[in-house]
Design a protein around this motif. Sequence first.
Motif, PDB file in Angstrom:
ATOM      1  N   PHE A 153      -0.731 -10.853   8.521  1.00 19.61           N
ATOM      2  CA  PHE A 153      -0.087 -11.190   7.254  1.00 19.61           C
ATOM      3  C   PHE A 153      -0.503 -12.577   6.763  1.00 19.61           C
ATOM      4  CE2 PHE A 153       3.739  -8.322   8.525  1.00 19.61           C
ATOM      5  CZ  PHE A 153       3.042  -7.204   8.085  1.00 19.61           C
ATOM      6  N   THR A 154      -1.742 -13.001   7.078  1.00 18.01           N
ATOM      7  CA  THR A 154      -2.163 -14.348   6.709  1.00 18.01           C
ATOM      8  C   THR A 154      -2.543 -14.474   5.241  1.00 18.01           C
ATOM      9  OG1 THR A 154      -4.385 -13.805   7.488  1.00 18.01           O
ATOM     10  CG2 THR A 154      -2.934 -14.994   9.015  1.00 18.01           C
ATOM     11  N   HIS A 178      -1.981  -7.799   2.762  1.00 12.06           N
ATOM     12  CA  HIS A 178      -1.458  -7.617   4.111  1.00 12.06           C
ATOM     13  C   HIS A 178      -2.303  -6.568   4.829  1.00 12.06           C
ATOM     14  CE1 HIS A 178       1.741  -9.946   2.487  1.00 12.06           C
ATOM     15  NE2 HIS A 178       2.095  -8.999   1.643  1.00 12.06           N
ATOM     16  N   ARG A 179      -2.723  -6.894   6.049  1.00 15.78           N
ATOM     17  CA  ARG A 179      -3.604  -6.013   6.808  1.00 15.78           C
ATOM     18  C   ARG A 179      -2.854  -5.425   7.998  1.00 15.78           C
ATOM     19  NH1 ARG A 179      -7.528  -8.557   9.383  1.00 15.78           N
ATOM     20  NH2 ARG A 179      -9.042  -6.862   9.213  1.00 15.78           N
ATOM     21  N   VAL A 180      -3.058  -4.129   8.229  1.00 15.19           N
ATOM     22  CA  VAL A 180      -2.465  -3.462   9.389  1.00 15.19           C
ATOM     23  C   VAL A 180      -3.547  -2.632  10.078  1.00 15.19           C
ATOM     24  CG1 VAL A 180      -0.198  -3.360   8.276  1.00 15.19           C
ATOM     25  CG2 VAL A 180      -1.715  -1.394   8.126  1.00 15.19           C
ATOM     26  N   GLN A 181      -3.439  -2.576  11.382  1.00 10.02           N
ATOM     27  CA  GLN A 181      -4.390  -1.794  12.163  1.00 10.02           C
ATOM     28  C   GLN A 181      -3.744  -0.489  12.606  1.00 10.02           C
ATOM     29  OE1 GLN A 181      -5.450  -3.146  16.137  1.00 10.02           O
ATOM     30  NE2 GLN A 181      -7.622  -2.746  15.739  1.00 10.02           N
ATOM     31  N   LEU A 182      -4.514   0.591  12.507  1.00  6.57           N
ATOM     32  CA  LEU A 182      -4.024   1.912  12.888  1.00  6.57           C
ATOM     33  C   LEU A 182      -4.648   2.352  14.205  1.00  6.57           C
ATOM     34  CD1 LEU A 182      -4.153   3.870   9.522  1.00  6.57           C
ATOM     35  CD2 LEU A 182      -2.117   3.265  10.808  1.00  6.57           C
ATOM     36  N   ASN A 183      -3.794   2.770  15.134  1.00  7.55           N
ATOM     37  CA  ASN A 183      -4.249   3.370  16.390  1.00  7.55           C
ATOM     38  C   ASN A 183      -5.283   2.500  17.115  1.00  7.55           C
ATOM     39  OD1 ASN A 183      -2.682   5.708  15.692  1.00  7.55           O
ATOM     40  ND2 ASN A 183      -4.367   6.354  14.368  1.00  7.55           N
ATOM     41  N   ASP A 184      -5.138   1.170  17.015  1.00  6.89           N
ATOM     42  CA  ASP A 184      -6.052   0.231  17.655  1.00  6.89           C
ATOM     43  C   ASP A 184      -7.487   0.356  17.141  1.00  6.89           C
ATOM     44  OD1 ASP A 184      -4.239  -1.072  19.440  1.00  6.89           O
ATOM     45  OD2 ASP A 184      -4.245   0.735  20.688  1.00  6.89           O
ATOM     46  N   GLU A 185      -7.639   0.922  15.935  1.00  6.03           N
ATOM     47  CA  GLU A 185      -8.995   1.137  15.407  1.00  6.03           C
ATOM     48  C   GLU A 185      -9.143   0.523  14.016  1.00  6.03           C
ATOM     49  OE1 GLU A 185      -9.662   5.330  15.655  1.00  6.03           O
ATOM     50  OE2 GLU A 185      -9.796   5.354  17.837  1.00  6.03           O
ATOM     51  N   ALA A 239      13.813  -8.318   1.506  1.00  2.00           N
ATOM     52  CA  ALA A 239      12.658  -9.222   1.583  1.00  2.00           C
ATOM     53  C   ALA A 239      12.661 -10.006   2.888  1.00  2.00           C
ATOM     54  CB  ALA A 239      12.670 -10.176   0.399  1.00  2.00           C
ATOM     55  N   THR A 240      11.504 -10.061   3.543  1.00  2.00           N
ATOM     56  CA  THR A 240      11.339 -10.870   4.754  1.00  2.00           C
ATOM     57  C   THR A 240      10.839 -12.265   4.357  1.00  2.00           C
ATOM     58  OG1 THR A 240       9.024 -10.263   5.120  1.00  2.00           O
ATOM     59  CG2 THR A 240      10.710  -8.754   5.986  1.00  2.00           C
ATOM     60  N   ASN A 241      10.428 -13.044   5.343  1.00  2.00           N
ATOM     61  CA  ASN A 241       9.905 -14.380   5.058  1.00  2.00           C
ATOM     62  C   ASN A 241       8.476 -14.364   4.529  1.00  2.00           C
ATOM     63  OD1 ASN A 241       9.502 -13.574   7.960  1.00  2.00           O
ATOM     64  ND2 ASN A 241       8.153 -15.358   7.917  1.00  2.00           N
ATOM     65  N   ILE A 242       7.832 -13.196   4.519  1.00  2.41           N
ATOM     66  CA  ILE A 242       6.477 -13.067   3.989  1.00  2.41           C
ATOM     67  C   ILE A 242       6.548 -12.340   2.643  1.00  2.41           C
ATOM     68  CG2 ILE A 242       4.180 -12.067   4.327  1.00  2.41           C
ATOM     69  CD1 ILE A 242       4.653 -14.243   6.306  1.00  2.41           C
ATOM     70  N   SER A 243       5.988 -12.946   1.592  1.00  2.00           N
ATOM     71  CA  SER A 243       6.008 -12.318   0.266  1.00  2.00           C
ATOM     72  C   SER A 243       5.323 -10.956   0.309  1.00  2.00           C
ATOM     73  CB  SER A 243       5.293 -13.211  -0.748  1.00  2.00           C
ATOM     74  OG  SER A 243       5.992 -14.416  -0.952  1.00  2.00           O
ATOM     75  N   GLY A 244       5.985  -9.965  -0.291  1.00  2.63           N
ATOM     76  CA  GLY A 244       5.414  -8.632  -0.356  1.00  2.63           C
ATOM     77  C   GLY A 244       5.654  -7.785   0.871  1.00  2.63           C
TER      78      GLY A 244
END
Length: 329
Positions: free
Chosen positions: A92-93, A97-104, A273-278
Amino acid sequence: MKTNTLDPIQCLIIGSGPAGYTAAIYAARAGLSPVLYQGIQPGGQLITTTEVENYPGFADGVQGPDMMMHFEKQALRMGADIRYGIVTQVDFTGPLHRVQLNDEDWLSARTVIICTGASAKWLGLESEKRLNGYGVSACAVCDGFFFRGKDVAIVGAGDTACEEALYLSKLCRVVHMIVRKDAQSMKASKVMQQRVNNTANIRIHWNSETLEILGDKEVEAIVVRNNATGEQTNISADAFFVAIGHKPNSDIFRGWLDMDVDGYLLTQPDSTATNISGVFAAGDIQDRTFRQAITAAGTGCMAALEAERYLTALVHGQNISSVPEYLLR
C-alpha cells in the motif's frame, strides 16, 4: 511476476462473506466494476452454519450455505466479477494499491475493500469439528435460539463467554459454564463475573477442561476433567458453545494498516475508512463486538458507498469539498 498497473481495478474486494458480497452488490450498482476474490473459504463462516433464522427476509429461516449462494448470485446479477483466489501479500505504498494473488501475480487497484473476517478459535477436538453445526457452535446469539428449554454447555472464561452464558440463560434450562482455571484466575471483568454468579441457572465448573463431546449425529454430553482432582465427569447437554475468542484474518495487513492488539483493523468513527486512503475494512475484520451477518452486510454497504465517493472525487476529478477529510488522507 505480472502486475496490472496499466489497467488498475476500480474496486477490489477481498473476501466473500456477507460483507464482501454486499460490498460487491453496491459497488456493481454504482458502476465501479468490482472484482471480488473469494479467499480460502468462499462464503465465509456462514458456509459452516446450518439454519439461520435471524437474517431479515427469510421468514422460514435459511441454511447458511444457501444464504451465501443467494448473496453470490445477486452480486453476479449486478455485474460483479467474482473470482476464486487468495490474497497472500499487499503493498500500500503508492497511490495505486497492489495485492498479490496465490503468491504469484500482482494486481493493482484504486480502492480496496477488506472483508477477510475473523475465525473462531476452537479447542481442536475431532468431535468438535465433526459436530459443528449439529449442536457445536461458536456463536450463542446465532444458534442459542434452537436450544430453548434445553441444557447446554459453554466453554470460556472471558467477557464474551460470560455475555454468551447470560444470553443462553434466558433461553435454556441450564447453562453449564466450563472454566479451565479457578475463580481467581477468571479473565472476565468483575461485573461480568458477578452477573454470571448471580444467575441461578448458570452452573460454573471450575478447574475443568473439555476432553470430548459425545454424540453420533448431535451433541449428547460433554466429557470434562477436573484439573485439581483428575476426576472425569459427563455433563448432559444438547449443545456445546465455544467462546474462547476469535482471530481476525489480518496478518497480511500487519505493518500497513492500523489494528488493535488482537489484530482487528481500526476504522474511522462511523466509517469503514482505514489509515490508508482508498482502503476500507468491513465485516468481522473490524468488528469485535457484534459479529453478525447483518452487521457485516451493513458495513459492506458502507464500504462500497465510501469507495464510490472516494473514486468520484479523485478519479473523475470532481469537487472534493463534499468528501470527508478522512477519505482523502
